[in-house]
Design a protein around this motif. Sequence first.
Motif, short mmCIF file in Angstrom:
data_model
loop_
_atom_site.label_atom_id
_atom_site.label_comp_id
_atom_site.label_asym_id
_atom_site.label_seq_id
_atom_site.Cartn_x
_atom_site.Cartn_y
_atom_site.Cartn_z
N LYS A 1 41.67 -5.08 -1.09
CA LYS A 1 42.87 -5.87 -0.74
C LYS A 1 44.14 -5.26 -1.31
N ASP A 2 44.13 -3.95 -1.51
CA ASP A 2 45.34 -3.24 -1.93
C ASP A 2 46.03 -2.74 -0.66
N TYR A 3 46.70 -3.66 0.02
CA TYR A 3 47.28 -3.35 1.32
C TYR A 3 48.46 -2.39 1.23
N VAL A 4 49.18 -2.43 0.13
CA VAL A 4 50.32 -1.53 -0.04
C VAL A 4 49.85 -0.08 -0.04
N LYS B 1 47.58 0.21 10.11
CA LYS B 1 48.81 0.02 9.34
C LYS B 1 49.48 -1.29 9.75
N ALA B 2 49.51 -1.57 11.04
CA ALA B 2 50.11 -2.81 11.52
C ALA B 2 49.37 -4.03 10.96
N ILE B 3 48.04 -3.97 10.92
CA ILE B 3 47.26 -5.09 10.40
C ILE B 3 47.53 -5.29 8.90
N CYS B 4 47.61 -4.18 8.17
CA CYS B 4 47.91 -4.29 6.73
C CYS B 4 49.28 -4.91 6.50
N LEU B 5 50.25 -4.51 7.31
CA LEU B 5 51.59 -5.11 7.18
C LEU B 5 51.55 -6.60 7.49
N ARG C 1 52.38 -10.05 5.16
CA ARG C 1 53.34 -11.00 5.72
C ARG C 1 54.63 -10.33 6.17
N GLU C 2 54.50 -9.07 6.59
CA GLU C 2 55.63 -8.35 7.17
C GLU C 2 55.42 -8.26 8.68
N LEU C 3 55.51 -9.41 9.34
CA LEU C 3 55.19 -9.47 10.76
C LEU C 3 56.12 -8.61 11.62
N SER C 4 57.40 -8.62 11.29
CA SER C 4 58.34 -7.83 12.08
C SER C 4 57.99 -6.34 11.99
N GLY C 5 57.59 -5.90 10.81
CA GLY C 5 57.20 -4.51 10.62
C GLY C 5 55.94 -4.17 11.38
N SER C 6 54.96 -5.08 11.35
CA SER C 6 53.69 -4.81 12.04
C SER C 6 53.90 -4.76 13.55
N LEU D 1 52.15 -15.42 16.09
CA LEU D 1 52.51 -15.82 14.72
C LEU D 1 54.01 -15.74 14.47
N ALA D 2 54.67 -14.82 15.16
CA ALA D 2 56.08 -14.55 14.84
C ALA D 2 57.08 -15.31 15.69
N TYR D 3 56.71 -15.63 16.95
CA TYR D 3 57.71 -16.16 17.87
C TYR D 3 57.27 -17.48 18.49
N VAL D 4 58.24 -18.37 18.66
CA VAL D 4 57.98 -19.64 19.35
C VAL D 4 57.77 -19.39 20.84
N ASN D 5 58.58 -18.49 21.40
CA ASN D 5 58.50 -18.19 22.84
C ASN D 5 57.56 -17.02 23.12
#
Length: 381
Positions: free
Chosen positions: A280-283, A306-310, A314-319, A349-353
Amino acid sequence: MDPLEIEPAFSLSTADDPLTSPFTTLNDLCYELSSLQDLASRGSWRSILDKVDRARKQSLLSKPHEHLTYLAYNSLSLVKLRRFADAAAEIDSMDDDLDSPLYRYESYVQNYPNRRGSMVPFVLRWIHAELPSKLGKQQETLDRFYKLLDFVRTNLNQKMSNEDDDGLNVSVNLWRRRENFVVNSIISHHLGRKEYGVCQKLINDMIRRNEEVKNNPNSSSNVVLLSKLGYIKMQYGDVEGAKATFDRIEKMIVMDDGKEKTEMKNLVSRNKALIYLVGKDYVSAVREYGECIERDGSDMVAINNKAICLMYLRELSGSIQVLEKALEIVPTVALNETVVVNLCSMYELAYVNHSDIKRTLSNWISKVAPDDFDSSSTRIV
């Protein structure tokens, strides 16, 4: 070798050295073969089905090997389109014994006066083995794959008995690649049944066989096999054993330049990242995957992970940005169901629309995706 490439029947299915073939173009080997290969490279599987159907109805195939080549393309297209029952019907139209005299050049002296050996494309043998598993018959698939492995090794031994001293005979190397591929197929099926001991035995035996080959140009196969061994160890909880295997791989790889070395470097980095993921060392995992992407912007395993780790960080915009950028820059490589499912999950997870965003993605996919892409992966309700 890509197992799903269909080799020209004349050059790679015979006992002859492909380099001695008198034919100069693909269409010399088989009727409109270049067109079929072009369609396959673009994922136009429905067009292949239409082309095969037209050729058959108009009796455009004049020689036995042409019928087999077109049957191979038709069967592969049906498998790609997940029409497994139809593919099985195609395969069942053949004699169950693929080594029958019906499929040997010497049985048709009038057509092939100077040729001998099987005219069955290797991909047909692979589909014949793989297809039962798609219809719920796992054991039948394993039985057929072991029979196929015997066939491959028999041919390999025959080629090796005529091999040049330098060990670089084209035909020998072809059969070695086929051996590695069939063994990997068998491992995958045993792995699906969680038969880890059998998998390890197969891997270790294949590594030994590869190491016995002097100047083996396919020696990188051992690195891939060792990585698979490490993954298997992780699946049954032997993290330290996996780490030791991955460390062994790193020591085997000389960090030179070149495409193959880039692939091997990325393999090392992905192995390290996997260990970090388990801890769990995602960084640290993101750092390793980032290095892979810098070396090869089309490494979709690294991009996806990488996207899954981000996302875990909780860096959804980055992923989301990582996956969208890959779809923009390398769409033919990045466009697969796993990436699309993950991206759509991140949208949710990130957007309402998120429905509108997924619909936009789906419309784009419909314009660029191959025929076998599963459109349900966008999960639009």
